[in-house]
Design a protein around this motif. Structure first.
Motif, PDB file in Angstrom:
ATOM      1  N   LEU A 101       0.824  -1.213   0.000  1.00 42.61           N
ATOM      2  CA  LEU A 101       0.000   0.000   0.000  1.00 42.61           C
ATOM      3  C   LEU A 101       0.859   1.264   0.000  1.00 42.61           C
ATOM      4  CD1 LEU A 101      -3.000  -0.769   2.399  1.00 42.61           C
ATOM      5  CD2 LEU A 101      -3.037  -0.480  -0.088  1.00 42.61           C
ATOM      6  N   ILE A 102       1.959   1.249   0.725  1.00 43.07           N
ATOM      7  CA  ILE A 102       2.853   2.405   0.710  1.00 43.07           C
ATOM      8  C   ILE A 102       3.383   2.637  -0.704  1.00 43.07           C
ATOM      9  CG2 ILE A 102       5.123   3.234   1.437  1.00 43.07           C
ATOM     10  CD1 ILE A 102       4.579   2.240   4.196  1.00 43.07           C
ATOM     11  N   THR A 103       3.827   1.562  -1.359  1.00 41.38           N
ATOM     12  CA  THR A 103       4.332   1.680  -2.722  1.00 41.38           C
ATOM     13  C   THR A 103       3.279   2.261  -3.652  1.00 41.38           C
ATOM     14  OG1 THR A 103       5.868  -0.170  -2.455  1.00 41.38           O
ATOM     15  CG2 THR A 103       5.207   0.376  -4.704  1.00 41.38           C
ATOM     16  N   LEU A 104       2.064   1.758  -3.565  1.00 39.96           N
ATOM     17  CA  LEU A 104       0.997   2.194  -4.464  1.00 39.96           C
ATOM     18  C   LEU A 104       0.513   3.611  -4.156  1.00 39.96           C
ATOM     19  CD1 LEU A 104      -1.083  -1.106  -4.655  1.00 39.96           C
ATOM     20  CD2 LEU A 104       0.253  -0.074  -6.503  1.00 39.96           C
ATOM     21  N   GLN A 105       0.200   3.865  -2.902  1.00 39.06           N
ATOM     22  CA  GLN A 105      -0.366   5.168  -2.552  1.00 39.06           C
ATOM     23  C   GLN A 105       0.639   6.312  -2.705  1.00 39.06           C
ATOM     24  OE1 GLN A 105      -3.634   4.226  -2.738  1.00 39.06           O
ATOM     25  NE2 GLN A 105      -4.079   5.639  -1.078  1.00 39.06           N
TER      26      GLN A 105
ATOM     27  N   ASN B  64      -9.483   4.617  -0.823  1.00 38.41           N
ATOM     28  CA  ASN B  64      -9.539   5.958  -1.394  1.00 38.41           C
ATOM     29  C   ASN B  64      -8.129   6.360  -1.822  1.00 38.41           C
ATOM     30  OD1 ASN B  64      -9.632   8.823  -1.777  1.00 38.41           O
ATOM     31  ND2 ASN B  64     -11.397   8.964  -0.418  1.00 38.41           N
ATOM     32  N   PRO B  65      -7.940   6.850  -3.048  1.00 34.54           N
ATOM     33  CA  PRO B  65      -6.613   7.291  -3.473  1.00 34.54           C
ATOM     34  C   PRO B  65      -5.992   8.354  -2.560  1.00 34.54           C
ATOM     35  CG  PRO B  65      -8.070   7.110  -5.364  1.00 34.54           C
ATOM     36  CD  PRO B  65      -8.930   6.930  -4.143  1.00 34.54           C
ATOM     37  N   LYS B  66      -6.819   9.016  -1.767  1.00 38.21           N
ATOM     38  CA  LYS B  66      -6.317  10.058  -0.871  1.00 38.21           C
ATOM     39  C   LYS B  66      -5.807   9.505   0.459  1.00 38.21           C
ATOM     40  CE  LYS B  66      -9.414  13.614  -2.739  1.00 38.21           C
ATOM     41  NZ  LYS B  66     -10.504  14.567  -2.412  1.00 38.21           N
TER      42      LYS B  66
ATOM     43  N   ILE C 279     -14.459   9.362   3.490  1.00 37.85           N
ATOM     44  CA  ILE C 279     -14.166   7.946   3.700  1.00 37.85           C
ATOM     45  C   ILE C 279     -12.874   7.572   2.983  1.00 37.85           C
ATOM     46  CG2 ILE C 279     -14.939   5.587   3.269  1.00 37.85           C
ATOM     47  CD1 ILE C 279     -17.792   6.530   3.607  1.00 37.85           C
ATOM     48  N   LEU C 280     -11.907   7.062   3.734  1.00 37.83           N
ATOM     49  CA  LEU C 280     -10.611   6.699   3.185  1.00 37.83           C
ATOM     50  C   LEU C 280     -10.471   5.195   2.946  1.00 37.83           C
ATOM     51  CD1 LEU C 280      -8.370   9.011   5.397  1.00 37.83           C
ATOM     52  CD2 LEU C 280      -9.236   9.448   3.093  1.00 37.83           C
ATOM     53  N   LEU C 281     -11.118   4.402   3.787  1.00 39.07           N
ATOM     54  CA  LEU C 281     -11.155   2.945   3.643  1.00 39.07           C
ATOM     55  C   LEU C 281     -12.571   2.485   3.937  1.00 39.07           C
ATOM     56  CD1 LEU C 281      -7.884   2.033   5.594  1.00 39.07           C
ATOM     57  CD2 LEU C 281      -8.237   1.621   3.148  1.00 39.07           C
ATOM     58  N   LYS C 282     -13.049   1.536   3.155  1.00 46.80           N
ATOM     59  CA  LYS C 282     -14.429   1.097   3.352  1.00 46.80           C
ATOM     60  C   LYS C 282     -14.571  -0.378   3.007  1.00 46.80           C
ATOM     61  CE  LYS C 282     -19.182   2.145   1.926  1.00 46.80           C
ATOM     62  NZ  LYS C 282     -20.022   2.992   1.033  1.00 46.80           N
TER      63      LYS C 282
ATOM     64  N   SER D 205       2.925   6.415  -5.033  1.00 50.02           N
ATOM     65  CA  SER D 205       3.399   6.462  -6.412  1.00 50.02           C
ATOM     66  C   SER D 205       2.923   7.717  -7.129  1.00 50.02           C
ATOM     67  CB  SER D 205       2.904   5.230  -7.183  1.00 50.02           C
ATOM     68  OG  SER D 205       1.496   5.299  -7.368  1.00 50.02           O
ATOM     69  N   PRO D 206       3.719   8.233  -8.066  1.00 52.68           N
ATOM     70  CA  PRO D 206       3.252   9.342  -8.907  1.00 52.68           C
ATOM     71  C   PRO D 206       1.969   8.998  -9.653  1.00 52.68           C
ATOM     72  CG  PRO D 206       5.627   9.096  -9.108  1.00 52.68           C
ATOM     73  CD  PRO D 206       5.140   7.917  -8.312  1.00 52.68           C
ATOM     74  N   LEU D 207       1.793   7.717 -10.001  1.00 51.08           N
ATOM     75  CA  LEU D 207       0.570   7.293 -10.689  1.00 51.08           C
ATOM     76  C   LEU D 207      -0.653   7.601  -9.841  1.00 51.08           C
ATOM     77  CD1 LEU D 207      -0.351   5.717 -13.291  1.00 51.08           C
ATOM     78  CD2 LEU D 207      -0.464   3.692 -11.830  1.00 51.08           C
ATOM     79  N   ASN D 208      -0.586   7.291  -8.542  1.00 49.25           N
ATOM     80  CA  ASN D 208      -1.703   7.577  -7.645  1.00 49.25           C
ATOM     81  C   ASN D 208      -1.874   9.073  -7.431  1.00 49.25           C
ATOM     82  OD1 ASN D 208      -3.803   6.712  -5.697  1.00 49.25           O
ATOM     83  ND2 ASN D 208      -2.434   7.657  -4.205  1.00 49.25           N
ATOM     84  N   LYS D 209      -0.777   9.779  -7.252  1.00 46.38           N
ATOM     85  CA  LYS D 209      -0.856  11.228  -7.012  1.00 46.38           C
ATOM     86  C   LYS D 209      -1.413  11.964  -8.222  1.00 46.38           C
ATOM     87  CE  LYS D 209       2.949  11.059  -3.685  1.00 46.38           C
ATOM     88  NZ  LYS D 209       2.158  11.345  -2.494  1.00 46.38           N
TER      89      LYS D 209
END
Length: 221
Positions: free
Chosen positions: A67-71, A96-98, A129-132, A73-77
């Motif tokens: 999750l750290i790698t993905l969230q 949530n991408p945020k 909501i950040l996680l659901k 990432s420039p792709l997510n940002k």
């Protein structure tokens, strides 16, 4: 491999270029220790795991690192990434991408216990909501007509991501990866299964390679 698109609903959000990653078999299980709940993991609960009659997977650190790698990432940002987590106990979680993943594993464990108890995690700033926890199956949340690609080192189809990704159709692309130490993912709803390294990769490294390939394609710096 044929990735022709089927006809899709006339919805602009379904046509936007983005990557959807489904992390399967994530180890997220809360257990009661004395008077409080904790996230099961090998470091804290080695005795409980060794004495259990059930074969327990206890590597939530794999999901944490991924999750750290993905969230981060420039792709997510850039707003081009969506993540779903499917746990080994059949809990489906929308990310949530945020979401800002806690910087320490200790805080992450507390966050996951809270999520499993309350089913949602909200931002302290604006109640977003950040996680659901959502209802299965994950396929009901996926855009229609887009490629769904399983990723496994055991696949006979070894490809170069930087050659493979530009050949994919425009629009959402879905990848299924395992977030566990051992075992196979469910690719029953994927069109194909690929491998993109001659070596076994951690989920975090594999996701990083996928993000980097699309960042190159879409010129995200």
């Amino acid at each position: 491999m044929n990735f022709k698109k089927k006809q899709k609903p006339n919805q602009e959000e379904e046509k936007e270029d983005r990557v959807i990653i489904i992390l399967q078999k994530a180890c997220l299980r809360s257990i009661k220790v004395k008077d409080k709940y904790e996230l099961l993991n090998h470091d804290d609960h080695h005795r409980i795991i060794s004495q259990s009659k059930e074969k327990l997977s206890a590597r939530p650190d794999i999901l944490y690192q991924t999750l750290i790698t993905l969230q981060d990432s420039p792709l997510n940002k850039a707003g081009k990434l969506q993540i779903y987590i499917h746990t080994e106990t059949n809990v489906l979680i929308q990310v949530n991408p945020k979401l800002h993943v806690p910087r320490t594993f200790h805080r992450f464990k507390k966050l996951m216990v809270q999520l499993l108890k309350n089913l949602t995690i909200r931002s302290t700033n604006n109640s977003e909501i950040l996680l659901k926890v959502i209802k299965n199956p994950v396929t009901k949340y996926l855009p229609t007509g887009c490629p769904i690609i399983g990723c496994s080192h055991s696949s006979d189809s070894l490809i170069d991501l930087h050659e493979f990704v530009p050949k994919l159709p425009k629009g959402p692309i879905i990848f299924i990866l395992g977030a566990m130490a051992h075992g196979a993912i469910d690719t029953s709803y994927s069109e194909t299964t690929i491998s993109f390294s001659q070596f076994p990769l951690s989920a975090s490294v594999a996701c990083g390679k996928i993000c980097f390939a699309f960042e190159n394609l879409w010129e995200i710096l």
